[in-house]
Scaffold this motif. Structure first.
Motif, PDB file in Angstrom:
ATOM      1  N   GLU A   1      -5.455  -1.827  -5.908  1.00 45.96           N
ATOM      2  CA  GLU A   1      -5.886  -1.810  -4.508  1.00 45.96           C
ATOM      3  C   GLU A   1      -7.004  -2.814  -4.266  1.00 45.96           C
ATOM      4  O   GLU A   1      -7.025  -3.499  -3.233  1.00 45.96           O
ATOM      5  N   LYS A  36       0.825  -1.211   0.000  1.00 46.89           N
ATOM      6  CA  LYS A  36       0.000   0.000   0.000  1.00 46.89           C
ATOM      7  C   LYS A  36       0.860   1.263   0.000  1.00 46.89           C
ATOM      8  O   LYS A  36       0.410   2.313  -0.471  1.00 46.89           O
ATOM      9  N   GLU A  43      -6.878  -5.994  -1.665  1.00 49.27           N
ATOM     10  CA  GLU A  43      -7.894  -6.220  -0.639  1.00 49.27           C
ATOM     11  C   GLU A  43      -8.587  -7.569  -0.832  1.00 49.27           C
ATOM     12  O   GLU A  43      -8.919  -8.251   0.139  1.00 49.27           O
ATOM     13  N   ILE A  49       1.760   2.195  -3.570  1.00 52.00           N
ATOM     14  CA  ILE A  49       0.515   2.561  -4.242  1.00 52.00           C
ATOM     15  C   ILE A  49       0.097   3.973  -3.849  1.00 52.00           C
ATOM     16  O   ILE A  49      -0.286   4.790  -4.700  1.00 52.00           O
ATOM     17  N   ARG A  94      -0.131   7.310  -6.175  1.00 51.70           N
ATOM     18  CA  ARG A  94      -1.360   8.101  -6.235  1.00 51.70           C
ATOM     19  C   ARG A  94      -1.059   9.581  -5.988  1.00 51.70           C
ATOM     20  O   ARG A  94      -1.616  10.461  -6.669  1.00 51.70           O
TER      21      ARG A  94
END
Length: 330
Positions: free
Chosen positions: A159, A130, A163, A133, A137
């Motif tokens: 993402e 994450k 998840e 990521i 972003r």
């Protein structure tokens, strides 16, 4: 009666030997011209005593049989104590069963440890992945170009897959903790819509949504995952210019309907199976067949129900029956 015949079958050797010995004594007495009553009377007396002993032993065997039947209905960890062994052979079998149970407990403990280690590893991996990521972003948020917007959508898809992997791993984990409380359904749906807002805009997909004004008792994290997954599928299979409708139908059923490609009639009964992709999945090589499967499993654990209605070429409607009768909010 079935047990009695089975018991006699097990004791047939002893019964046959008794009658054989009586026949031998009777034959010897007849050969020596001795009174047959000298054999018949003791044989009858022994038969009565033997029948009494046989009845007592049969009752004891029946009790052991019932006890073993009761134990057979229990999990292996609770299969004790066994009835006292009636012979050395039964004692040997009981020792063998105990050894097998100890081996099973060791295998289960090892499997549980490996599962925990795998869950810890993937949980750490999810948190680590994450970070880049989020960094990507932030780097793309300052850009306003078709390429940047497409890249942001792909990051969102990454993402989701991350998840989904964590959800799949934790689905049957003993550490999964559900926190049930009263949730505002509108707030939950708005979060999901906001997450996919860029896809609605870029692909010009119309959203028909009016305030639902309803509250449900559920676990927020897991129900949010289900709503997002269903909405993601609707966007994935709806062509540009289509529409997605979110509405509430009685009794407290959240319906997410799209005007996408739909599902073939032969695929519809299996859409909630693990790994099933159907015709749409075969045309879309990136489909995993896990999204709706996870939704179905999560809804079952939350006490909800999910159903799918679709016509090929006319769109798909997913119904989440959120009425909760047994679970109360914390």
């Amino acid at each position: 009666m079935k047990f009695f015949f089975s018991y006699l079958k097990d004791r047939k050797l002893g019964v046959c030997l008794f009658f054989l010995f009586c026949a031998v004594f009777l034959a010897v007495f007849l050969l020596y011209r001795l009174p047959a009553g000298a054999v018949a009377y003791p044989a009858l007396l022994c038969a009565v005593l033997g029948a009494a002993v046989l009845a007592v032993d049969c009752r004891r065997a029946y009790r052991r049989h019932r006890r073993l039947q009761d134990l057979a209905r229990l999990p292996s960890a609770l299969m004790e104590p066994f009835p006292p062994a009636a012979s050395g052979e039964e004692a040997d079998y009981q020792r063998l069963i105990e050894l097998l149970r100890e081996e099973q407990r060791a295998l289960e403990a090892d499997s549980f440890r490996r599962m925990e280690e795998m869950e810890e590893y993937y949980t750490l991996w999810v948190h680590q992945i994450k970070t880049p990521i989020a960094a990507l972003r932030l780097m793309l948020q300052g850009e306003d170009s078709p390429l940047a917007r497409s890249a942001l959508e792909e990051l969102l898809r990454i993402e989701q897959y991350v998840e989904m992997a964590l959800c799949y791993l934790r689905l049957d984990s003993s550490s999964t903790d559900y926190v049930f409380r009263e949730l505002d359904l509108d707030s939950l749906v708005r979060q999901a819509v906001k997450k996919f807002s860029s896809q609605f805009i870029r692909r010009r997909i119309a959203l028909h949504y009016a305030p639902l004004k309803a509250a449900v008792v559920s676990d927020e994290k897991w129900l949010q995952f289900v709503v997002e997954q269903v909405l993601s599928n609707s966007l994935k299979y709806t062509p540009p210019g289509g529409s997605v409708t979110i509405e509430l139908t009685p009794p407290k059923t959240l319906c997410i309907r799209d005007t996408g490609v739909g599902i073939a009639p032969e695929d519809l009964p299996r859409v909630l199976e693990r790994g099933f992709t159907g015709c749409n999945g075969r045309s879309d090589k990136k489909a995993s067949g896990l999204g709706l499967y996870l939704c179905g499993q999560i809804c079952r654990r939350l006490g909800h129900r999910i159903s799918v209605n679709s016509s090929l070429g006319e769109g798909t409607a997913v119904y989440l029956q959120l009425e909760q009768k047994k679970t109360e909010a914390e």
